[in-house]
Design a protein around this motif. Structure first.
Motif, PDB file in Angstrom:
ATOM      1  N   THR A  71      11.877  88.837  52.894  1.00 17.51           N
ATOM      2  CA  THR A  71      12.374  88.211  51.678  1.00 17.51           C
ATOM      3  C   THR A  71      13.553  89.025  51.175  1.00 17.51           C
ATOM      4  OG1 THR A  71      10.847  89.493  50.333  1.00 17.51           O
ATOM      5  CG2 THR A  71      10.134  87.298  50.983  1.00 17.51           C
ATOM      6  N   LEU A  72      14.443  88.369  50.507  1.00 19.09           N
ATOM      7  CA  LEU A  72      15.631  89.008  49.967  1.00 19.09           C
ATOM      8  C   LEU A  72      15.250  89.832  48.743  1.00 19.09           C
ATOM      9  CD1 LEU A  72      18.695  89.331  50.099  1.00 19.09           C
ATOM     10  CD2 LEU A  72      18.883  87.278  48.715  1.00 19.09           C
ATOM     11  N   ASP A  73      15.561  91.132  48.785  1.00 17.60           N
ATOM     12  CA  ASP A  73      15.231  92.022  47.678  1.00 17.60           C
ATOM     13  C   ASP A  73      16.511  92.378  46.932  1.00 17.60           C
ATOM     14  OD1 ASP A  73      14.233  93.878  45.924  1.00 17.60           O
ATOM     15  OD2 ASP A  73      13.796  95.405  47.439  1.00 17.60           O
ATOM     16  N   LEU A  74      16.671  91.805  45.752  1.00 18.72           N
ATOM     17  CA  LEU A  74      17.864  92.046  44.934  1.00 18.72           C
ATOM     18  C   LEU A  74      17.575  93.025  43.797  1.00 18.72           C
ATOM     19  CD1 LEU A  74      19.210  88.398  44.725  1.00 18.72           C
ATOM     20  CD2 LEU A  74      20.019  90.231  46.191  1.00 18.72           C
ATOM     21  N   SER A  75      16.465  93.708  43.862  1.00 18.46           N
ATOM     22  CA  SER A  75      16.056  94.585  42.765  1.00 18.46           C
ATOM     23  C   SER A  75      17.012  95.769  42.579  1.00 18.46           C
ATOM     24  CB  SER A  75      14.628  95.092  42.981  1.00 18.46           C
ATOM     25  OG  SER A  75      14.564  95.880  44.160  1.00 18.46           O
ATOM     26  N   ARG A  76      17.720  96.191  43.617  1.00 17.28           N
ATOM     27  CA  ARG A  76      18.615  97.340  43.495  1.00 17.28           C
ATOM     28  C   ARG A  76      20.083  96.947  43.299  1.00 17.28           C
ATOM     29  NH1 ARG A  76      16.588 101.301  48.247  1.00 17.28           N
ATOM     30  NH2 ARG A  76      14.784 100.012  48.650  1.00 17.28           N
ATOM     31  N   VAL A  77      20.321  95.671  43.190  1.00 20.18           N
ATOM     32  CA  VAL A  77      21.694  95.206  42.966  1.00 20.18           C
ATOM     33  C   VAL A  77      21.990  95.315  41.479  1.00 20.18           C
ATOM     34  CG1 VAL A  77      23.254  93.240  43.151  1.00 20.18           C
ATOM     35  CG2 VAL A  77      21.563  93.666  44.937  1.00 20.18           C
TER      36      VAL A  77
END
Length: 78
Positions: A71-77
């Motif tokens: 899954t795409l993890d955008l938490s650090r963007v």
């Protein structure tokens, strides 16, 4: 985009083994250490992912064949 079956088509098996007759395909698969199942008509069935790994020289195992879906993890963007 063409969707492929999870198993090799008869034409794929013919191209890989060099044989049209299922009994010859089975003999080739056995000789070369390939895993397969037989249909009721005694035709070999080979999984597409398994075949790709074998042809690439990767030894298929339960760890590298059954990879988890990502899954795409955008938490650090930021």
């Amino acid at each position: 985009m063409e969707a492929h079956s999870e198993t090799l088509a008869e034409e794929d098996l013919m191209a890989i083994t060099g044989y049209v007759i299922p009994s010859r395909q089975i003999a080739w698969l056995d000789q070369n250490g390939w895993k397969y199942v037989l249909t009721r008509a005694r035709r070999p069935v080979v999984g597409r992912v398994y075949a790709r790994m074998k042809l690439a020289g990767v030894k298929p195992s339960s760890e590298n064949v059954a990879a988890e879906a990502w899954t795409l993890d955008l938490s650090r963007v930021g």
